[in-house]
Design a protein around this motif. Structure first.
Motif, short mmCIF file in Angstrom:
data_model
loop_
_atom_site.label_atom_id
_atom_site.label_comp_id
_atom_site.label_asym_id
_atom_site.label_seq_id
_atom_site.Cartn_x
_atom_site.Cartn_y
_atom_site.Cartn_z
N ARG A 32 0.90 -1.13 0.14
CA ARG A 32 0.02 0.00 -0.08
C ARG A 32 0.98 1.38 -0.14
NH1 ARG A 32 -3.90 2.95 -1.31
NH2 ARG A 32 -5.23 3.84 0.55
N VAL A 33 2.03 1.29 0.80
CA VAL A 33 2.90 2.31 0.92
C VAL A 33 3.56 2.63 -0.59
CG1 VAL A 33 5.29 3.09 1.50
CG2 VAL A 33 3.69 1.70 2.99
N TRP A 34 3.54 1.60 -1.34
CA TRP A 34 4.20 1.78 -2.82
C TRP A 34 3.13 2.60 -3.80
CZ3 TRP A 34 8.76 3.33 -2.73
CH2 TRP A 34 9.82 3.04 -1.77
N GLU A 35 1.85 2.06 -3.55
CA GLU A 35 0.78 2.29 -4.24
C GLU A 35 0.39 3.63 -4.15
OE1 GLU A 35 -2.28 -0.36 -2.91
OE2 GLU A 35 -1.88 -1.89 -4.26
N MET A 36 0.49 4.43 -2.86
CA MET A 36 0.16 5.69 -2.37
C MET A 36 1.30 6.61 -3.05
SD MET A 36 -1.19 5.55 1.44
CE MET A 36 0.36 5.13 2.34
N GLU A 37 2.62 5.99 -3.09
CA GLU A 37 3.66 6.83 -3.42
C GLU A 37 3.55 7.01 -5.06
OE1 GLU A 37 6.24 8.65 -2.36
OE2 GLU A 37 5.31 8.32 -0.40
N GLU A 38 3.00 5.91 -5.79
CA GLU A 38 2.97 6.02 -7.12
C GLU A 38 1.74 6.85 -7.61
OE1 GLU A 38 1.78 2.93 -10.93
OE2 GLU A 38 1.66 2.35 -9.20
N ARG A 39 0.68 6.82 -6.74
CA ARG A 39 -0.42 7.85 -7.00
C ARG A 39 -0.01 9.37 -6.93
NH1 ARG A 39 -3.84 6.68 -3.19
NH2 ARG A 39 -3.86 4.58 -3.68
N GLY A 84 6.64 11.77 -13.40
CA GLY A 84 7.73 11.44 -14.30
C GLY A 84 8.68 10.11 -13.75
N GLU A 85 10.12 10.57 -13.77
CA GLU A 85 10.54 9.04 -13.63
C GLU A 85 10.49 8.45 -12.21
OE1 GLU A 85 15.28 7.90 -14.45
OE2 GLU A 85 14.81 9.94 -14.87
N LEU A 86 10.14 9.42 -11.16
CA LEU A 86 9.95 8.85 -9.86
C LEU A 86 8.71 8.02 -9.96
CD1 LEU A 86 10.53 8.71 -7.00
CD2 LEU A 86 9.16 10.82 -6.58
N LYS A 87 7.62 8.35 -10.75
CA LYS A 87 6.46 7.47 -10.66
C LYS A 87 6.79 5.97 -11.17
CE LYS A 87 1.68 7.78 -12.44
NZ LYS A 87 0.91 8.27 -11.03
#
Length: 82
Positions: free
Chosen positions: A27-34, A38-41
């Motif tokens: 869930r942490v990485w899903e929230m970060e992706e949202r 750019g490249e971070l996404k």
């Protein structure tokens, strides 16, 4: 291109806060992706996929073609082992 130091610091702060609060790693990485751009996404999406399939964060970061500093990736690996 690699992640900027300020962006890396912010990412660490958000992820650390979420983990300490008990949020599931996937869930942490899903929230970060949202919220990333750019490249971070792309990088956090790849991390999220690898973590969801049972991989480690360090392995996923290492697979991002130098986007994350090698020393940082090594520190993450040590943290995951302890």
């Amino acid at each position: 291109m690699s992640i900027s130091t300020p962006s890396l610091i912010q990412l660490c702060h958000r992820v650390g806060l979420a983990v300490r609060s008990g949020v599931d790693a996937t869930r942490v990485w899903e929230m970060e992706e949202r919220h990333a751009k750019g490249e971070l996404k792309s990088a956090v999406a790849a991390i999220g996929r690898q973590v969801a399939s049972g991989g480690t964060v360090a392995e996923a970061m290492q697979g991002q073609n130098g986007y994350f500093p090698p020393m940082f990736v090594q520190m993450v690996a040590v943290g995951e082992q302890t």
